[in-house]
Write an enzyme that holds these catalytic residues in place. Structure first.
Site, PDB file in Angstrom:
ATOM      1  N   GLU A 272     -34.406  45.795  58.285  1.00  0.00           N
ATOM      2  CA  GLU A 272     -33.515  44.715  58.712  1.00  0.00           C
ATOM      3  C   GLU A 272     -34.182  43.899  59.809  1.00  0.00           C
ATOM      4  O   GLU A 272     -33.591  43.011  60.387  1.00  0.00           O
ATOM      5  CB  GLU A 272     -32.142  45.239  59.136  1.00  0.00           C
ATOM      6  CG  GLU A 272     -32.109  46.189  60.316  1.00  0.00           C
ATOM      7  CD  GLU A 272     -31.778  45.509  61.637  1.00  0.00           C
ATOM      8  OE1 GLU A 272     -32.751  45.255  62.372  1.00  0.00           O
ATOM      9  OE2 GLU A 272     -30.592  45.258  61.907  1.00  0.00           O
TER      10      GLU A 272
ATOM     11  N   CYS B 221     -29.495  49.884  57.198  1.00  0.00           N
ATOM     12  CA  CYS B 221     -30.331  51.067  57.419  1.00  0.00           C
ATOM     13  C   CYS B 221     -30.707  51.798  56.143  1.00  0.00           C
ATOM     14  O   CYS B 221     -31.308  52.867  56.208  1.00  0.00           O
ATOM     15  CB  CYS B 221     -29.638  52.022  58.378  1.00  0.00           C
ATOM     16  SG  CYS B 221     -29.367  51.292  59.998  1.00  0.00           S
TER      17      CYS B 221
ATOM     18  N   HIS C  59     -28.146  59.908  57.353  1.00  0.00           N
ATOM     19  CA  HIS C  59     -28.511  58.792  58.235  1.00  0.00           C
ATOM     20  C   HIS C  59     -28.005  59.070  59.654  1.00  0.00           C
ATOM     21  O   HIS C  59     -26.918  59.607  59.835  1.00  0.00           O
ATOM     22  CB  HIS C  59     -27.925  57.483  57.703  1.00  0.00           C
ATOM     23  CG  HIS C  59     -28.112  56.347  58.680  1.00  0.00           C
ATOM     24  ND1 HIS C  59     -29.351  56.002  59.154  1.00  0.00           N
ATOM     25  CD2 HIS C  59     -27.214  55.517  59.276  1.00  0.00           C
ATOM     26  CE1 HIS C  59     -29.206  54.990  60.008  1.00  0.00           C
ATOM     27  NE2 HIS C  59     -27.927  54.684  60.104  1.00  0.00           N
TER      28      HIS C  59
ATOM     29  N   LYS D 212     -24.168  61.950  66.867  1.00  0.00           N
ATOM     30  CA  LYS D 212     -22.873  62.555  66.552  1.00  0.00           C
ATOM     31  C   LYS D 212     -22.493  62.474  65.074  1.00  0.00           C
ATOM     32  O   LYS D 212     -22.024  63.443  64.487  1.00  0.00           O
ATOM     33  CB  LYS D 212     -21.767  61.854  67.369  1.00  0.00           C
ATOM     34  CG  LYS D 212     -21.890  62.066  68.850  1.00  0.00           C
ATOM     35  CD  LYS D 212     -21.576  63.506  69.218  1.00  0.00           C
ATOM     36  CE  LYS D 212     -21.656  63.684  70.727  1.00  0.00           C
ATOM     37  NZ  LYS D 212     -21.431  65.046  71.154  1.00  0.00           N
TER      38      LYS D 212
END
Lengths: 384, 345, 134
Positions: free
Chosen positions: B80, B112, B234, B239
């Protein structure tokens, strides 16, 4: 071949000449040379002008015609030739002028050099155009950076130091005090050089010559003609130009200036003398390391011992090999295309005994003018 | 069967710590580190961009593969942060690899997950017989606006894969994509920094797509989490991948090796791929790996990969974790210069 | 500058030089004529490998406009194991460079033609032990 003599010397002030245009500078030097030679002007048969980059410094090409015009020589249709070889342009112009007289084509010619650099703000980048643009400058090297790599290797290999290089600047500044045309007529201390900012380590701002405005003019004549105008002709016993690979990376050993070595060998042979017979030198110190490498490559000392010559004071006025009594490029100023002519002019003044308080007693003198990092070298030997 | 013939990775050597960024914006570093799960991130040098990162990881992949360069028939660069808005990165990579000029190439963009999209394209071209080997790269030098939470995570890095059907070190047993129109994160044409929907990037975006793609591919292959040695998801932060792994029934042990985000940040198109490479670095024959990427906007590509015995004979050093540890810390001022956040006069 | 750069991309992205098969000497940048053999030159392209040794270096502080953001940066003369010497930036801490240091080629940006111009890429070098630093 005929013997060739210098019968007139002229030089503008070197420095930041804010009030003078390119043509003003050239005319100031030219007028002085014509007067020195005791000419009227119309005796001039041709003119050769060393100029590195009129195109980039003042956006003016066709410098040759411009100078002929403003020198009053266009009205009598004198041919004018601009010569370019980086900062060896002046030396090469002198060689071309010499050949035209020695060959018998001309009797009296002008050998000049001129540069106006302060009309633009990026003179340093223009100086970088003397190195290989595609394979040295484009990857990020600068002219100073290439000399810096020579200095670094010399220090690594031979134990020279930043102080040794600083002493060369100090010497040249000291000499310039007695040169009324010099750009910097003030002494500096080793400490001043060492505390100036790095431009390309280990070289610092005060290791580098300034880039100056200035012009220098010599009048050359064949021996028989010269005798009519002066009782103190200085003869050009030899002038040799030589080439080397333009990029440092192509050279077998970056501390060996093969163009200089070759030109010196041939020039001494042509002048029928040894280096020990030469009593005064003008060397191309665009950077202090250049002057030090010239000691070695010209043969004032063995390879790797240049710094010892500095430490022992042998290159001072009064030493065994006085180098740059004018102040050199560092303190007299580096008007790029004018430098080779300016160096020769200094040698002529020295041999005539007209060098005032910086006078060296010598019978023969040598000028060494180099382009870029040494891809062009012009070595000339003069005799009174 | 089509699979991975070789892989290469690149992570720029500079790092900036969360504490340093928090210091500038007057935020609580501990709270951010706990909330985001990112302690430091990689920063590209002034002369690095997606093209240079792509070339460096692709060269490593080609060198490790030991295949003739001219047998590569396709080059896809997913990013990107392509250096040009118009003008492909893939042509720069192809030229720098010195491969035969008769090759197919395209730049891909899907936030992504453009890197995994490239892998799928290569798989299809290899399986159809159009090409012998394909090169798929996921690389980014992503940016977060100064002061935006993204600034703690948006980082730089890339991974390259040579896809083919002979001499594979890992076979791709299945792949599946799940795609919807979900604008959770975007960058409008001409804007320097991306914008995002804040908490909207979580449930309806990341978690929905990743869990659906991963869940569905396991279901249709009659596999469950305990059938996998490793899982990589990913990593937009530290978290989300941990939580989605738990949702799907994976253990912390299965995802630990690929969890590179804490120390290099989110390398966007390189993110899940760098984690996957870290797994390949230590994987043994017959181990099974679940890889699931996520691209905002939004979609997930899931892969079931089985390691072959060829993995023992390929050069895998230096590994991803070794490259992660080889960092040099910089301060925010230098970071701002490197990332061109300073307005020049 | 654009066509001038594009023309030599092949040689800038990779260390491809030329070799005179008459005398065996290798050149970088590529030469079309062997300076030793001249008319007897037989020139063909050759890959020069990616490793070499620093024979000298400098740290540039006074950089020209396109390189200002990179300063201070290291420039070195790198003698490739295959023979020729290359002028190149060396990507490393200026404090760590030394003569004799072993280096390998990396792919980096050289600069760009302003914000809307093309981007120049090419070969630089990094210490061979870069992967083991710190």
């Amino acid at each position: 071949m005929r013997r060739v003599a210098v019968i007139g010397v002229g030089m503008s002030k070197f420095g930041e000449l804010w009030n003078m245009s390119f043509r003003d500078i050239v005319i100031s030097a030219g007028t002085e040379a014509i007067e020195d030679a005791n000419l009227e002007g119309r005796e001039i048969e041709a003119m050769y002008i060393g100029n590195m980059s009129g195109g980039r410094f003042i956006s003016q090409e066709h410098i040759s015609a411009l100078i002929a015009d403003y020198s009053g020589l266009a009205s009598i249709n004198v041919p004018s030739i601009r010569v370019e070889a980086g900062d060896a342009s002046g030396g090469v112009a002198l060689k071309e002028a010499y050949i035209s007289v020695a060959s018998g084509i001309h009797d009296i010619v002008i050998a000049a050099g001129a540069e106006k650099v302060t009309d633009v703000g990026f003179a340093g980048e223009i100086m970088d155009s003397t190195i290989d643009q595609e394979w040295e400058a484009f990857p990020g090297a600068t002219l100073a950076g290439l000399y810096a790599m020579m200095a670094r290797l010399h220090m690594h290999r031979h134990g020279s130091t930043e102080e040794d290089l600083a002493m060369i600047s100090v010497k040249n500044h000291r000499n310039a005090v007695n040169n009324p045309k010099a750009q910097f007529r003030r002494e500096i201390r080793v400490q001043d050089v060492l505390s100036s900012p790095y431009t390309a380590e280990p070289l610092k701002m005060l290791d580098a010559a300034p880039i100056s405005d200035g012009a220098s003019v010599l009048i050359l004549a064949s021996e028989d003609v010269a005798r009519k105008y002066t009782d103190t002709p200085v003869f050009i016993d030899s002038i040799i130009q030589s080439s080397d690979f333009i990029a440092l990376q192509s050279r077998e050993d970056i501390l060996e200036m093969r163009a200089v070595k070759t030109a010196v060998r041939k020039a001494l042979r042509m002048a029928k003398c040894d280096i020990g017979d030469v009593g005064v030198f003008e060397f191309h110190d665009s950077f202090t390391i250049a002057e030090m490498l010239l000691y070695e490559n010209v043969g004032l000392c063995s390879s790797g011992e240049g710094h010892l010559l500095v430490r022992e004071g042998e290159v001072e006025i009064g030493g065994r090999y006085p180098v740059n009594p004018s102040g050199g490029l560092k303190a007299c100023g580096h008007a790029v295309g004018a430098t080779g002519i300016r160096q020769a002019g200094e040698i002529v003044l020295q041999l005539r005994g007209d060098a005032g308080k910086r006078q060296v007693d010598a019978e023969r003198g040598m000028a060494v003018n180099i382009g870029g990092t040494g891809a062009t070298a012009v070595v000339s030997v003069f005799r009174r | 069967m089509v699979g991975i013939v070789s892989y290469g990775t690149y992570i720029p050597r500079y790092r900036i710590k969360a504490e340093e960024i928090a210091r500038i914006w007057g935020e609580n570093a501990e709270a951010i580190k706990n909330g985001l799960g990112v302690y430091e991130k990689s920063v590209p040098d002034i002369d690095e961009d997606t093209a240079t990162i792509s070339v460096m990881c692709a060269r490593e992949a080609v060198k490790r593969a030991g295949i003739p360069r001219n047998s590569i028939g396709a080059v896809f660069v997913g990013s990107e942060s392509h250096p040009y808005a118009v003008k492909p990165t893939a042509t720069i990579v192809g030229e720098a690899l010195g491969i035969d000029r008769f090759f197919h190439s395209a730049d891909l963009e899907f936030a992504c997950k453009a890197g995994t999209a490239g892998i799928q394209n290569c798989m299809a071209m290899v399986e159809s017989g159009m090409i012998r080997y394909g090169l798929a790269i996921g690389a980014d030098t992503s940016q977060g606006a100064p002061g935006d939470p993204l600034e703690y995570s948006a980082s730089a890095g890339g991974a390259a894969f040579i896809i083919g059907d002979d001499g594979t070190i890992a076979e791709i047993r299945d792949t599946l994509s799940f795609t919807t129109d979900t604008p959770d994160f975007w960058r409008r044409e001409g804007q320097p920094y991306p914008s995002h929907g804040g908490r909207f990037t979580g449930e309806p975006a990341y978690f929905r797509h990743v869990s659906t793609a991963a869940g569905e591919i396991m279901k249709r292959n009659n596999l469950s989490p305990e059938d996998f040695s490793y899982a990589v998801f990913h990593m937009p932060n530290g978290k989300f991948p941990v939580r989605v792994a738990r949702m799907l029934g994976f253990t912390g042990k299965q995802i630990e090796q690929g969890l590179v985000v804490r120390y290099i940040g989110n390398t966007y198109s390189g993110s899940s791929l760098l984690g996957f490479c870290a797994v390949l670095d230590i994987a043994r024959p017959e181990e099974r790996i679940l890889l699931t990427s996520f691209g905002s906007g939004a979609g997930s590509d899931a892969f079931i990969i089985e390691v072959t015995e060829n993995i023992e004979s390929i050069e895998r050093n230096p590994g991803v974790w070794e490259k992660i540890r080889n960092g040099v810390y910089i301060d925010y001022g230098f970071y701002a210069k490197l990332r061109r956040k300073i307005r020049m006069g | 500058m654009l066509p001038r750069f594009w023309r030599k991309i092949r040689y800038r992205y990779n260390l491809i030089g030329t070799e005179c098969t008459n005398c065996g000497k290798k050149f970088y940048p590529p030469r079309n004529l062997c300076p030793e053999c001249r008319r007897k030159s037989r020139i063909s392209e050759v890959e020069l490998g990616e490793e070499g040794t620093v024979i000298s270096y400098t740290v540039i502080h006074d950089a020209s406009e396109p390189y200002k953001l990179q300063k201070p940066y290291v420039v070195g003369l790198v003698k490739l194991n295959s023979g020729p010497t290359v002028t190149s930036q060396i990507v490393c801490d200026p404090e760590s460079v030394e003569i004799g240091m072993r280096v390998r080629a990396v792919f980096r940006k050289y600069g760009e033609d302003g914000e809307d111009g093309i981007i120049y890429y090419g070969t630089k070098f990094e210490p061979l032990n870069a992967g083991e630093m710190e």
